[in-house]
Design an enzyme around this catalytic site. Sequence first.
Site, PDB file in Angstrom:
ATOM      1  N   ASP A  64      77.693  30.520  91.518  1.00  0.00           N
ATOM      2  CA  ASP A  64      78.597  29.371  91.552  1.00  0.00           C
ATOM      3  C   ASP A  64      79.644  29.371  90.432  1.00  0.00           C
ATOM      4  O   ASP A  64      80.670  28.718  90.546  1.00  0.00           O
ATOM      5  CB  ASP A  64      77.783  28.056  91.476  1.00  0.00           C
ATOM      6  CG  ASP A  64      76.805  28.039  90.304  1.00  0.00           C
ATOM      7  OD1 ASP A  64      76.766  29.018  89.541  1.00  0.00           O
ATOM      8  OD2 ASP A  64      76.067  27.047  90.151  1.00  0.00           O
ATOM      9  N   HIS A  65      79.417  30.118  89.370  1.00  0.00           N
ATOM     10  CA  HIS A  65      80.324  30.090  88.218  1.00  0.00           C
ATOM     11  C   HIS A  65      81.400  31.174  88.292  1.00  0.00           C
ATOM     12  O   HIS A  65      82.588  30.900  88.187  1.00  0.00           O
ATOM     13  CB  HIS A  65      79.540  30.298  86.919  1.00  0.00           C
ATOM     14  CG  HIS A  65      78.782  29.101  86.441  1.00  0.00           C
ATOM     15  ND1 HIS A  65      77.736  28.550  87.130  1.00  0.00           N
ATOM     16  CD2 HIS A  65      78.921  28.359  85.316  1.00  0.00           C
ATOM     17  CE1 HIS A  65      77.259  27.511  86.454  1.00  0.00           C
ATOM     18  NE2 HIS A  65      77.969  27.371  85.351  1.00  0.00           N
ATOM     19  N   ASP A 119      70.882  26.965  82.571  1.00  0.00           N
ATOM     20  CA  ASP A 119      72.134  26.214  82.548  1.00  0.00           C
ATOM     21  C   ASP A 119      71.816  24.856  81.937  1.00  0.00           C
ATOM     22  O   ASP A 119      70.807  24.230  82.285  1.00  0.00           O
ATOM     23  CB  ASP A 119      72.701  26.043  83.960  1.00  0.00           C
ATOM     24  CG  ASP A 119      74.123  25.518  83.907  1.00  0.00           C
ATOM     25  OD1 ASP A 119      75.072  26.296  84.075  1.00  0.00           O
ATOM     26  OD2 ASP A 119      74.290  24.292  83.650  1.00  0.00           O
ATOM     27  N   ARG A 380      82.277  17.799  80.534  1.00  0.00           N
ATOM     28  CA  ARG A 380      82.633  18.306  79.197  1.00  0.00           C
ATOM     29  C   ARG A 380      84.139  18.397  79.037  1.00  0.00           C
ATOM     30  O   ARG A 380      84.838  18.785  79.966  1.00  0.00           O
ATOM     31  CB  ARG A 380      82.042  19.709  78.973  1.00  0.00           C
ATOM     32  CG  ARG A 380      80.562  19.651  78.781  1.00  0.00           C
ATOM     33  CD  ARG A 380      79.961  20.977  78.379  1.00  0.00           C
ATOM     34  NE  ARG A 380      78.556  20.737  78.124  1.00  0.00           N
ATOM     35  CZ  ARG A 380      77.558  21.541  78.459  1.00  0.00           C
ATOM     36  NH1 ARG A 380      77.823  22.689  79.060  1.00  0.00           N
ATOM     37  NH2 ARG A 380      76.330  21.220  78.186  1.00  0.00           N
ATOM     38  N   SER A 535      76.707  24.297  76.224  1.00  0.00           N
ATOM     39  CA  SER A 535      76.104  25.120  77.271  1.00  0.00           C
ATOM     40  C   SER A 535      74.893  25.904  76.783  1.00  0.00           C
ATOM     41  O   SER A 535      74.635  26.035  75.592  1.00  0.00           O
ATOM     42  CB  SER A 535      77.147  26.085  77.823  1.00  0.00           C
ATOM     43  OG  SER A 535      76.977  27.356  77.259  1.00  0.00           O
ATOM     44  N   ARG A 537      74.581  29.096  77.389  1.00  0.00           N
ATOM     45  CA  ARG A 537      74.900  30.530  77.447  1.00  0.00           C
ATOM     46  C   ARG A 537      74.354  31.261  76.224  1.00  0.00           C
ATOM     47  O   ARG A 537      74.716  30.995  75.085  1.00  0.00           O
ATOM     48  CB  ARG A 537      76.418  30.736  77.604  1.00  0.00           C
ATOM     49  CG  ARG A 537      77.260  30.302  76.438  1.00  0.00           C
ATOM     50  CD  ARG A 537      78.741  30.359  76.785  1.00  0.00           C
ATOM     51  NE  ARG A 537      79.069  29.314  77.748  1.00  0.00           N
ATOM     52  CZ  ARG A 537      80.185  28.583  77.726  1.00  0.00           C
ATOM     53  NH1 ARG A 537      81.102  28.798  76.809  1.00  0.00           N
ATOM     54  NH2 ARG A 537      80.396  27.638  78.613  1.00  0.00           N
TER      55      ARG A 537
HETATM   56  C1  MIC Z   1      78.775  24.903  81.247  1.00  0.00           C
HETATM   57  O1  MIC Z   1      78.914  23.892  81.919  1.00  0.00           O
HETATM   58  O2  MIC Z   1      79.144  25.016  80.070  1.00  0.00           O
HETATM   59  C2  MIC Z   1      78.095  26.104  81.910  1.00  0.00           C
HETATM   60  C3  MIC Z   1      79.139  27.108  82.173  1.00  0.00           C
HETATM   61  O3  MIC Z   1      77.550  25.704  83.141  1.00  0.00           O
HETATM   62  C4  MIC Z   1      76.999  26.626  80.978  1.00  0.00           C
HETATM   63  C5  MIC Z   1      76.378  27.886  81.409  1.00  0.00           C
HETATM   64  C6  MIC Z   1      77.184  29.112  81.115  1.00  0.00           C
HETATM   65  O4  MIC Z   1      77.893  29.182  80.123  1.00  0.00           O
HETATM   66  O5  MIC Z   1      77.068  30.053  81.907  1.00  0.00           O
HETATM   67  C7  MIC Z   1      75.889  25.600  80.723  1.00  0.00           C
HETATM   68  O6  MIC Z   1      76.101  24.427  80.884  1.00  0.00           O
HETATM   69  O7  MIC Z   1      74.796  25.995  80.296  1.00  0.00           O
HETATM   70 FE1  SF4 Z   2      79.316  24.344  86.647  1.00  0.00          FE
HETATM   71 FE2  SF4 Z   2      78.525  23.808  84.154  1.00  0.00          FE
HETATM   72 FE3  SF4 Z   2      80.687  22.633  85.182  1.00  0.00          FE
HETATM   73 FE4  SF4 Z   2      78.325  21.974  86.097  1.00  0.00          FE
HETATM   74  S1  SF4 Z   2      79.064  21.668  84.011  1.00  0.00           S
HETATM   75  S2  SF4 Z   2      80.138  22.386  87.328  1.00  0.00           S
HETATM   76  S3  SF4 Z   2      77.237  23.911  85.995  1.00  0.00           S
HETATM   77  S4  SF4 Z   2      80.417  24.803  84.753  1.00  0.00           S
END
Ligand code: MIC
Ligand code: SF4
Length: 661
Positions: A64-65, A119, A380, A535, A537
């Site tokens: 999905d990312h 995640d 965010r 996140s 990550r």
């Molecule tokens: C985000 O919303 O920051 C992400 C991208 O979903 C991350 C995961 C990632 O960096 O792959 C998260 O929330 O953990």
């Molecule tokens: Fe995707 Fe993270 Fe954004 Fe949710 S917050 S839509 S999991 S990138």
Amino acid sequence: MGYNLVQQIFKRHLAAGNLQAGERVSLKVDQVLTQDATGTLAYLQFEAMGIPRIKTPLAVSYVDHNILQTDFRNPDDHLYLQTAASKYGAYFSAPGNGICHQLHLERFSAPGKILLGSDSHTPTAGGMGMIAMGTGGLDIAAVMGGGCYELNMPKVTLVHVQGQLKTPWVTAMDVILELLRRLSVKGGVGWIIEYGGPGVADLSLTERATITNMGAELGLTCSIFPSDERTRGFLKAQGREAAWLELGPDVDAEYDAVLELDLSELEPLIAKPHSPDNVVPIRTLKGTKVDQVCVGSCTNSSYQTLKAVAAILKGRTLAPQLSMTINPGSKQVYEMLAREGDISALICAGVRLLEAACGPCIGMGQSPGTGAVSVRSFNRNFHGRCGHKSAGVYLCNPLAATLFALTGEMVDPMESDIYLAEIAEPQNYLINDNRLYPPSAEPDRVEVIKGPNIKEVPLKGELEDEISCQVLIKLGDGVSTDDIMPAGSKVLPFRSNIPAISEYVFSNLDAGFADRAKKLGGGIIVGGENYGQGSSREHAALAPMYLGVKAVIAKSFARIHRNNLINYGILPLEFAVVTDYDTIEQGNEISINQLRDSLENSMPIKLHNKTKGCDITLKSNLSQREREMILLGGLLAYIRRKVYLFNENERENGYVYHFTQ
Ligand code: MIC
Ligand code: SF4
């Protein structure tokens, strides 16, 4: 003494430890989820453990990312994930099927279970009455290998909800923005929120999920709602009523804190740049020009929400010079809206429809222009996350954002003359799992395919006894993992290639960081409060480790990032005296002696600042297991040493190990 809901679920899953707040607990996990941007590493690490089949009762690998396919890298990752899921025993959700959290809620979540996901918004499923926590990919790999998940038992706050949301213009998003306004992005570190009280019944399952989703922004371990008739209704409409279980706290349950929340007192709120807790009433920003509106993401993607957005836009046109996108959370929601004619209303108004994926939320396209104002119904708004450092991102409820899209400026939704009828929860969702693939029944025949961008995960050696190096960078409070390891369309394709992605560490804050770290052969990082928020990550730990970062000294850490640092052998240290933060500067030469000894004997650690000629004291706050991991060089080395070497035979026989043994 009775148990609250959190304690009940923890107790049923307890492998070791006790439920005293602050004590180490080890939990058996029922479900794991991964997404493509963190999943490739998780599966590479799972493979490195040499375990033939995933041992968690349910594993789902979502894509999905990393959806923009600007070259071969992302599609190669997708194929790797699909073949790995099939071989090792996970469901695979194909690109286009939707965002992991929305999809998991729809198709797999179940009250009373424990879900762990790579995640940070995994807690979305807390709306279903489950304990759902975010963590790093390596933790997921370890759990898929049969391990338990270890954490400090969080404290539990009861948010006692009363009243009802007074108009459709005030939504679940305003509930969580209100909590962010009151508690801040670090207010929830070390806590779980349990929602209760008469007002909970007023919130639908998907509204609850919006609230638990953004619990991540409070720094919470997770948050949870009881499982009641609304939960049952949602599961029934998803054709999964059998998964329902009534769950709530015991009548004499106790909590570490109680917070009152009256839904009828809420008004539409908005988080200003660049932090989700920078919250004010929308009415105070009336007249602010808006350039872009983005609705959707894992926060606000329910059927009712997007149907209401379509109802507002029906027969109207977006403001000139304004761009509006919608990224629905799932194919289920998308298809229902399409069948019911709502998609044509959106297209007609001028909305740019994106696929059911993360999209603009993670900077995968739709970057706003220079100095632009972007209003999003997402979770965010950290600096630069949207793809452009000069843009200001605001977060608010999707209906208010849609009104802005019509006017081109912020308006007070409470003054709107648009009539908005209440949209009922569907009695039956459209169920079509045709892009959700179960694992192969003949795993031996499945070949795991890895493209050329998928590189081995580097590992650190054992912890040195002496560190002598420079402070590579000194940072302020609230540094996010988006600051440490940016995402976006340029960087995300390197998620499976640590040498390549490490070039981007801190690139939004300090373009010379990677080169400096390499030239100096590594060093340490100094941070302020809540270092590593945001996140999950693990690249924000792994890539600095690859560049030779040995320790991070901060005033305090965000939970998931601290775990990730330890998992990769980077020592997270805190100032014993917080004001010592002021004595240390970027470029200072420092040394720490007898590090192994100090850790082994749980002694304070002395840092000598050679440049300034002074000493400061640091504390490590490591559990026994974390200490062993750090000494060995990280979680993988720990598993190899503790489990593989000693339990080789048992492992071959499908032995389920517990790290605490
Ligand atoms: C985000 O919303 O920051 C992400 C991208 O979903 C991350 C995961 C990632 O960096 O792959 C998260 O929330 O953990
Ligand atoms: Fe995707 Fe993270 Fe954004 Fe949710 S917050 S839509 S999991 S990138």
